[in-house]
Design a protein around this motif. Sequence first.
Motif, short mmCIF file in Angstrom:
data_model
loop_
_atom_site.label_atom_id
_atom_site.label_comp_id
_atom_site.label_asym_id
_atom_site.label_seq_id
_atom_site.Cartn_x
_atom_site.Cartn_y
_atom_site.Cartn_z
N LEU A 41 -8.83 -3.07 0.47
CA LEU A 41 -8.47 -1.90 -0.32
C LEU A 41 -7.03 -2.10 -0.77
O LEU A 41 -6.29 -2.86 -0.14
CB LEU A 41 -8.59 -0.64 0.54
CG LEU A 41 -9.98 -0.34 1.11
CD1 LEU A 41 -9.89 0.73 2.18
CD2 LEU A 41 -10.92 0.08 0.01
N PRO A 42 -6.61 -1.46 -1.83
CA PRO A 42 -5.22 -1.62 -2.26
C PRO A 42 -4.23 -1.28 -1.13
O PRO A 42 -4.18 -0.16 -0.66
CB PRO A 42 -5.08 -0.64 -3.43
CG PRO A 42 -6.47 -0.46 -3.93
CD PRO A 42 -7.36 -0.59 -2.73
N GLY A 43 -3.54 -2.29 -0.65
CA GLY A 43 -2.55 -2.11 0.41
C GLY A 43 -3.12 -2.02 1.81
O GLY A 43 -2.39 -1.70 2.75
N LEU A 44 -4.41 -2.28 1.98
CA LEU A 44 -5.03 -2.15 3.30
C LEU A 44 -6.16 -3.15 3.45
O LEU A 44 -6.93 -3.39 2.52
CB LEU A 44 -5.57 -0.73 3.49
CG LEU A 44 -6.26 -0.40 4.81
CD1 LEU A 44 -5.28 -0.52 5.98
CD2 LEU A 44 -6.85 0.99 4.75
N ARG A 65 -8.42 4.91 12.29
CA ARG A 65 -7.14 5.54 11.96
C ARG A 65 -6.64 5.08 10.60
O ARG A 65 -6.29 5.90 9.75
CB ARG A 65 -6.09 5.26 13.03
CG ARG A 65 -4.78 6.02 12.80
CD ARG A 65 -3.72 5.64 13.81
NE ARG A 65 -3.36 4.24 13.80
CZ ARG A 65 -2.58 3.63 12.88
NH1 ARG A 65 -2.09 4.34 11.89
NH2 ARG A 65 -2.31 2.35 12.95
N GLN A 66 -6.62 3.78 10.36
CA GLN A 66 -6.12 3.27 9.08
C GLN A 66 -6.98 3.72 7.91
O GLN A 66 -6.47 4.08 6.85
CB GLN A 66 -6.05 1.75 9.11
CG GLN A 66 -4.98 1.21 10.02
CD GLN A 66 -4.97 -0.31 10.02
OE1 GLN A 66 -6.02 -0.94 9.99
NE2 GLN A 66 -3.79 -0.88 10.06
N ALA A 122 -6.77 9.90 3.27
CA ALA A 122 -5.88 11.07 3.12
C ALA A 122 -4.88 10.85 1.99
O ALA A 122 -4.56 11.78 1.25
CB ALA A 122 -5.17 11.36 4.43
N ALA A 123 -4.41 9.61 1.84
CA ALA A 123 -3.44 9.30 0.80
C ALA A 123 -4.09 9.05 -0.56
O ALA A 123 -3.45 9.22 -1.59
CB ALA A 123 -2.62 8.07 1.20
N HIS A 124 -5.36 8.65 -0.58
CA HIS A 124 -6.08 8.33 -1.82
C HIS A 124 -7.38 9.14 -1.85
O HIS A 124 -8.43 8.63 -1.47
CB HIS A 124 -6.39 6.83 -1.91
CG HIS A 124 -5.20 5.96 -1.80
ND1 HIS A 124 -4.71 5.52 -0.58
CD2 HIS A 124 -4.37 5.46 -2.75
CE1 HIS A 124 -3.65 4.77 -0.79
NE2 HIS A 124 -3.41 4.72 -2.09
N ALA A 125 -7.28 10.36 -2.29
CA ALA A 125 -8.43 11.27 -2.26
C ALA A 125 -9.59 10.79 -3.12
O ALA A 125 -10.74 11.14 -2.86
CB ALA A 125 -8.01 12.66 -2.71
#
Length: 155
Positions: free
Chosen positions: A76-79, A105-106, A112-115
């Motif tokens: 995922l972008p950044g993950l 958790r991640q 939560a940050a990318h609805a």
Amino acid sequence: MALADSLLTLLRAPLKGIIKAWVDTRLIEPDPTDLGLDPSRPTLYVLPHPALSDDLLLEVLCQRHGLPSPKGKVHLPGLELAASMALPVRPRLWRRGRAFEAPFRQALEYLAAHADAEIQLVPVSVFWGRAPGKRFGFWRLTVGSSPAGCAGRCR
């Protein structure tokens, strides 16, 4: 730890071949085609506990049914997340001091940050054993079915 990971990577293919040849699988609801998984979306498989045999069998079944792969990583972008993860195991008595991280958790923080992001979570349970309802054992093998003429009334 790196040596163990390298060894596991080398053994993964032969172990998967053994499981594919040795295990007779029976799928229980839902049918894989009814899951409606979108191969373009990130898919995370969730196992109830960490077990290499369950992980390998899941990989075999996903290949067989054309489902997204449970091995490797989901990007995922950044993950970057493992494509299959197990729920955390309760720490044993001798490991009480170690803290463990919840596997989601991640992913939850990312959502939560990318609805607008969509992650498909697929819960998986693997049950090892014989078919339910069948009786096995030495006595059953030696005696076989009930004697002729008994029709289930003999004791």
